[in-house]
Design a protein around this motif. Sequence first.
Motif, mmCIF file in Angstrom:
data_model
loop_
_atom_site.group_PDB
_atom_site.id
_atom_site.type_symbol
_atom_site.label_atom_id
_atom_site.label_comp_id
_atom_site.label_asym_id
_atom_site.label_seq_id
_atom_site.Cartn_x
_atom_site.Cartn_y
_atom_site.Cartn_z
ATOM 1 N N ARG A 92 0.750 -1.082 0.039
ATOM 2 C CA ARG A 92 -0.091 0.069 0.053
ATOM 3 C C ARG A 92 0.833 1.290 0.045
ATOM 4 N NH1 ARG A 92 -0.111 2.400 5.095
ATOM 5 N NH2 ARG A 92 -1.820 4.095 4.485
ATOM 6 N N MET A 173 -5.806 -5.032 -0.344
ATOM 7 C CA MET A 173 -5.371 -3.859 -0.883
ATOM 8 C C MET A 173 -6.558 -3.043 -1.443
ATOM 9 S SD MET A 173 -1.974 -4.781 -2.764
ATOM 10 C CE MET A 173 -1.806 -3.016 -3.371
ATOM 11 N N MET A 176 -8.313 -1.119 1.124
ATOM 12 C CA MET A 176 -7.564 0.054 1.666
ATOM 13 C C MET A 176 -7.794 1.124 0.770
ATOM 14 S SD MET A 176 -4.065 -1.739 2.861
ATOM 15 C CE MET A 176 -3.775 -2.644 4.164
ATOM 16 N N THR A 177 -8.031 1.070 -0.465
ATOM 17 C CA THR A 177 -8.248 2.252 -1.354
ATOM 18 C C THR A 177 -9.399 2.982 -0.891
ATOM 19 O OG1 THR A 177 -9.328 1.042 -2.906
ATOM 20 C CG2 THR A 177 -6.934 1.038 -3.236
#
Length: 289
Positions: A92, A173, A176-177
């Motif tokens: 990240r 991931m 997480m965005t």
Amino acid sequence: MTKKKRWIVIFLAPGLLLFVFVFLISIVQLGITSFTDWTIGTSPTFAGLKNYIYLFTEDEDFRKVIVNTIIWIVLQSTIHVCIGTTLALILRRKKWYTNLMRGVFMIPNIISSAAIGMLFVMLLNPSFGIVNKGLEALGFLNLPNWFSNSSTAFFAVTITWLPFAATVTILVMAEMTSLDVSILEAAKVDGATEFQTTIRIILPLMKNIIGTTTVLGATSMLQKLDILMMTTKGGPGDVTLNLPYFVYNTAFSAKQFGLANSVGVLMIIMGLIVVGIINRIYRVGKQDD
């Protein structure tokens, strides 16, 4: 019925019909035939709880199979998810290698499991495998045949499933965005270190997706068959035998379809229990107070 409800029914109908005719009817038939004596060339005859009693009281292989499957579920729910989540936290940071590593990690997921199994058979081959050759170069001697040795087969099979942690990495991931950047910036302004931000902010906010990937990893252990067929075939003995392979052997080798279906019912029950436990631990879909 209002127009809105009518459209809801119309859009839900195809999925419901697919579920009923493909899954629900099959599950009902599975449950009914699990209470029968049914072998090749004969019609199912009602036998009550005979199959279930036999599995839990007489079949020693079944006990080993249950233990193996539970161990793999636990390993897949912990080590597998931890590796995937850790890689997601590393990637990240958007370094120069991020896109490259994403592609590398996803390679095992675009190759069939059977091909992955054959790849590991070659890597761990006792005669020309790169693993044994490398260990011999480091001074290790009398190395085992990893998939055929009873003391190393379970470990060797477990290793073949670790590359699939890339699925966890990609899902975490992606989640997480969606994080609110202002929260992370506020933590940084308040003096939080990157480690503190990760432990106290990012990971708690990732609870739902980590719980979901844990469910996916755990339940995948109730489906794994192809890699075992390509590597150990459940052996040596019953060292690497799991529930799916046990069902396969019972149905297509022993031709005991009623007994195999009773194991299938137990697999469904185990899957529901595993999903329930994980959802309760992670409180998936629930907001923290």
